[in-house]
Design an enzyme around this catalytic site. Structure first.
Site, short mmCIF file in Angstrom:
data_model
loop_
_atom_site.label_atom_id
_atom_site.label_comp_id
_atom_site.label_asym_id
_atom_site.label_seq_id
_atom_site.Cartn_x
_atom_site.Cartn_y
_atom_site.Cartn_z
N GLN A 193 0.89 -1.34 -0.06
CA GLN A 193 0.27 -0.19 -0.68
C GLN A 193 1.01 1.30 -0.10
OE1 GLN A 193 -3.32 1.60 1.16
NE2 GLN A 193 -2.29 3.28 1.75
N THR A 194 0.80 2.29 -0.76
CA THR A 194 0.53 3.27 -0.52
C THR A 194 0.46 4.74 -1.46
OG1 THR A 194 3.54 4.55 -1.21
CG2 THR A 194 2.34 3.08 -2.68
N ARG A 195 0.98 5.71 -0.63
CA ARG A 195 0.60 6.95 -1.03
C ARG A 195 1.38 8.21 -1.25
NH1 ARG A 195 1.25 9.40 3.89
NH2 ARG A 195 1.48 11.78 3.38
N HIS A 199 10.49 5.08 -4.81
CA HIS A 199 11.96 5.45 -4.86
C HIS A 199 12.91 4.11 -4.98
CE1 HIS A 199 11.00 9.49 -5.42
NE2 HIS A 199 10.91 9.23 -3.88
N HIS A 202 11.64 2.16 -1.67
CA HIS A 202 10.77 0.91 -1.97
C HIS A 202 10.89 -0.20 -2.42
CE1 HIS A 202 10.22 5.13 -0.90
NE2 HIS A 202 8.91 4.88 0.37
N ARG A 288 7.00 0.74 9.49
CA ARG A 288 6.14 2.34 10.97
C ARG A 288 5.42 2.72 10.65
NH1 ARG A 288 9.32 5.97 12.78
NH2 ARG A 288 10.06 5.70 14.49
N ASP A 289 5.28 3.46 11.31
CA ASP A 289 3.91 4.05 11.71
C ASP A 289 3.12 5.24 10.06
OD1 ASP A 289 2.73 6.88 12.38
OD2 ASP A 289 3.80 8.51 11.38
N HIS A 290 2.01 2.84 10.44
CA HIS A 290 1.61 2.78 8.45
C HIS A 290 0.64 4.13 8.31
CE1 HIS A 290 -0.05 0.44 5.67
NE2 HIS A 290 -1.68 0.46 6.04
N ALA A 291 -0.02 4.81 7.52
CA ALA A 291 -0.74 5.53 7.33
C ALA A 291 -1.30 6.52 8.59
CB ALA A 291 -2.13 4.72 7.62
N ARG A 433 -16.64 41.42 -3.06
CA ARG A 433 -18.51 41.36 -2.82
C ARG A 433 -19.65 42.16 -4.01
NH1 ARG A 433 -20.58 39.87 1.43
NH2 ARG A 433 -19.29 38.70 2.72
N ARG A 447 -20.41 34.55 4.82
CA ARG A 447 -18.65 35.23 5.32
C ARG A 447 -17.82 33.85 4.65
NH1 ARG A 447 -17.36 39.58 8.77
NH2 ARG A 447 -19.47 40.11 9.75
N ILE A 473 -11.95 39.83 5.35
CA ILE A 473 -12.03 40.02 6.48
C ILE A 473 -10.86 38.79 6.95
CG2 ILE A 473 -12.89 40.58 8.30
CD1 ILE A 473 -14.86 42.15 7.50
N ALA A 474 -12.24 37.71 6.73
CA ALA A 474 -12.07 35.88 7.08
C ALA A 474 -12.17 35.66 8.10
CB ALA A 474 -10.87 35.53 5.89
S1 PPS Z 1 -15.85 38.17 4.92
O1 PPS Z 1 -16.22 38.41 6.25
O2 PPS Z 1 -14.47 38.19 4.88
O3 PPS Z 1 -16.46 37.79 4.21
O4 PPS Z 1 -15.88 40.23 5.04
P1 PPS Z 1 -15.03 40.83 3.35
O5 PPS Z 1 -16.08 40.46 2.34
O6 PPS Z 1 -13.84 40.88 3.60
O7 PPS Z 1 -15.70 41.89 3.97
C1 PPS Z 1 -15.12 43.54 3.13
C2 PPS Z 1 -16.40 43.91 3.21
O8 PPS Z 1 -17.70 44.41 4.00
C3 PPS Z 1 -17.52 46.00 4.35
N1 PPS Z 1 -18.76 45.73 5.49
C4 PPS Z 1 -18.61 44.74 6.41
N2 PPS Z 1 -17.45 43.98 7.40
C5 PPS Z 1 -17.39 43.43 8.64
N3 PPS Z 1 -18.83 43.21 8.66
C6 PPS Z 1 -20.55 43.98 8.08
N4 PPS Z 1 -21.14 43.63 8.83
C7 PPS Z 1 -19.98 44.25 7.08
N5 PPS Z 1 -20.75 45.13 5.59
C8 PPS Z 1 -19.82 45.74 5.40
C9 PPS Z 1 -16.54 46.13 4.95
O9 PPS Z 1 -15.88 47.57 4.51
C10 PPS Z 1 -15.29 45.31 4.32
O10 PPS Z 1 -14.38 45.82 4.40
P2 PPS Z 1 -12.80 45.93 4.36
O11 PPS Z 1 -12.05 45.87 2.39
O12 PPS Z 1 -11.94 45.12 5.28
O13 PPS Z 1 -12.52 46.96 5.11
#
Ligand code: PPS
Length: 568
Positions: A193-195, A199, A202, A288-291, A433, A447, A473-474
């Protein structure tokens, strides 16, 4: 042990003359679109690779497998094979109902007689099956962050095999393998078995294992789903093809297994053994340490190095497949050959290149010696893993609104464009957006969707050798991690936390949004009325207060240089 491979293993496909009728009937049923992992599981359920399972596990079998590694009828089975779905979908179903299971293009592959609808205790599953409820384990991460909340159990009836357009001649179900062995008169077969690519070490150890077991050899690589970040199976199969010539003719064959691995170490080894037994093999190489899944969140190994061998040994009699333990092979320079590490006398010079070292050499375009691998294998690897400075990558800025993400991202973009060499795309939060996510709001769900879309586009850019710069923002760590995983299969993911404090962002209030958020005119505003998970281990954290944009951008460029992604 000799082969019981003369008889076929039961498959779960509908009889040939009924399949068309079933397909017509299934078109009217409620359907579930299978995830990539579920398609892998379904294929092995249908073709007998997961014999004696007859479908996705119901609650009684699930509980018994999780707790005791056995089905409720006592059969040894270490891995819960479950059909996870979303809560909303589950609510539309009743037990006793039949549903259609479709692939990602909508093709009906099977029907499921829903016998059970249940909500698993995922933490318990993680503890008992994977050894810890720790999301550093890829399967635990999948369980909590990808798998649906509800499991469906019941018998399945196959209508059509999952379709593969790649390496068709090398894909065989258990019965195809059995009849191949029968035809060639192979009675003792050892499976490897390999992933990973093979070389010289092996090749040597598999050849020795075959000699030791007086068996023929089946190279049986997994091409379904392996550990995130592994080398893609297209490259690996080209590498395996190159190594096959190195075995004495007619002793060895290769077939591809569309398994979705879970990286569950000891339990996984037993599972792999049962699958190979179903494919007609009599022996199985366990290393050794399979998977092994790598380190846990405390930086320690999830399992002991020989736990998999120990568990396999305990059950091999019952499984009907014998373990050949993997010898750690090293290259003995004076004798110009590979030998098992434990047989080499002290004081002799031995050479070894670890997986990490190999990746480093590939990433930096350094020499990979002939004693380590075969020239054709190295050539294939270099094609798929060019030096880092030629690969695509993603720079992912995260931070509060107004923290300076977009400004720094723009500056980084133009600096990279000035250097030239690779196309650069900026996926700025606001811009995304306006077009890609114009219908979305700011709930957690929206989001997440927004970030997954950005991640998808960035992964495509990265895969195709470009540079994606993302600046949303993430706010959620789990979503950022998911995006990282999507991208790291293709190139580097560089997370940059623009760590401007919420007080400073509010003081700057460049768009006037913080004022509106304080007045309650904008709801769910990050940092004011909505959460932000501060990145724990970003590749780079930038403090913007009292710093020039140019200097912040330069920090990013220096980071990219130090990671070998751009040349000074
Ligand atoms: S996310 O959470 O990552 O999906 O947000 P993002 O798409 O980066 O947000 C883009 C811009 O939307 C404006 N904005 C808000 N931000 C945060 N919360 C709320 N409720 C909201 N409403 C509008 C805000 O200006 C973000 O812009 P950036 O570029 O971060 O300044």
């Amino acid at each position: 042990m000799t082969a019981e491979n003369l008889l076929p293993v039961p498959e779960l496909y509908a009889p040939f003359d009924m399949a068309d009728q079933l397909k017509l009937e299934a078109a009217d049923l409620i359907s579930w679109d299978l995830t990539p992992r579920q398609i892998c599981d379904l294929e092995l359920l249908l073709n007998g690779g997961f014999y004696p399972l007859t479908g996705f596990l119901g609650e009684e079998d699930y509980t018994s497998v999780v707790q005791d590694m056995r089905l409720s009828d006592g059969h040894l089975w270490p891995m819960p094979i479950t059909l996870d779905v979303g809560k909303d979908f589950a609510q539309t179903l009743k037990t006793g109902q039949k549903i259609a299971l479709r692939d990602q293009e909508g093709v009906i592959l099977a029907t499921l007689d829903v016998a059970d609808i249940y909500t698993p205790d995922k933490s318990k599953e993680a503890e008992l099956v994977f050894g810890a409820d720790d999301q550093a384990h890829p399967a635990v991460n999948y369980l909590h962050n990808t798998a649906g909340e509800v499991y469906l159990g019941g018998k399945i009836t196959g209508i059509q095999q999952p379709v593969h357009y790649d390496f068709r001649a090398r894909r065989d179900g258990p019965n195809e393998m059995r009849s191949y062995f029968r035809k060639l008169g192979w009675r003792r077969i050892v499976a490897f078995q390999t992933r990973n690519p093979l070389h010289r070490a092996h090749q040597e150890l598999t050849f020795r294992a075959a000699k030791e077991a007086q068996a023929n050899l089946l190279i049986h690589p997994v091409v379904g789903m392996t550990k995130p970040g592994d080398i893609d199976h297209f490259t690996r199969v080209r590498c395996y093809e190159a190594v096959l010539d190195q075995y004495p003719s007619s002793t060895t064959t290769m077939s591809l297994l569309n398994l979705a691995m879970r990286m569950a170490g000891p339990r996984e080894a037993v599972w792999h053994g049962l699958i190979r037994k179903n494919h007609g093999c009599t022996h199985f190489i366990v290393g050794r340490d399979h998977a092994g899944p790598g380190k846990n969140s405390a930086g320690e190994d999830f399992y002991g190095p020989y736990d998999a061998q120990d568990l396999f040994r305990t059950h091999q009699e019952e499984m009907g497949i014998e373990m050949v333990d993997f010898k750690h092979m090293v290259y003995v320079q004076d004798r110009a050959q590979y030998e098992p590490a434990d047989e080499v006398e002290e004081g002799v010079t031995v050479l070894n290149i670890s997986g990490t070292e190999l990746r480093r050499r590939l990433a930096e375009g350094l020499d990979i010696p002939e004693w380590f691998s075969f020239p054709q294998v190295v050539k294939e690897l270099r094609k798929s893993r060019p030096p880092r400075a030629q690969q695509g990558f993603t720079v992912f800025f995260t931070g509060f609104s107004g923290s300076g993400k977009s400004t720094i991202a723009n500056a980084v973009m133009v600096k990279l464009m000035e250097m030239g060499g690779r196309p650069v795309t900026l996926l700025d939060g606001d811009l995304v957006r306006k077009n890609l996510s114009s219908e979305l709001g700011f709930s957690k769900e929206h989001r997440d969707l927004n970030i997954r879309r950005i991640g998808y586009v960035a992964s495509e850019i990265t895969k195709n050798g470009g540079i994606a710069i993302c600046a949303p923002i993430a706010p959620y760590a789990t979503t950022r991690r998911a995006v990282r995983e999507d991208i790291e299969g293709f190139g580097a993911f560089v997370e940059v936390h623009v760590a401007t404090s919420i007080e400073e962002c509010e003081r700057r209030d460049r768009k006037g949004l913080y004022k509106l958020a304080r007045e309650g005119k904008i709801k769910e505003f990050t940092g004011i009325s909505d959460p932000y998970d501060v990145p724990e281990n970003p590749e780079l954290r930038i403090e913007t207060e009292n710093a020039e944009v140019d200097n912040c951008a330069q920090q990013v460029i220096l980071k990219l240089e130090s990671m070998g992604l751009i040349k000074a």
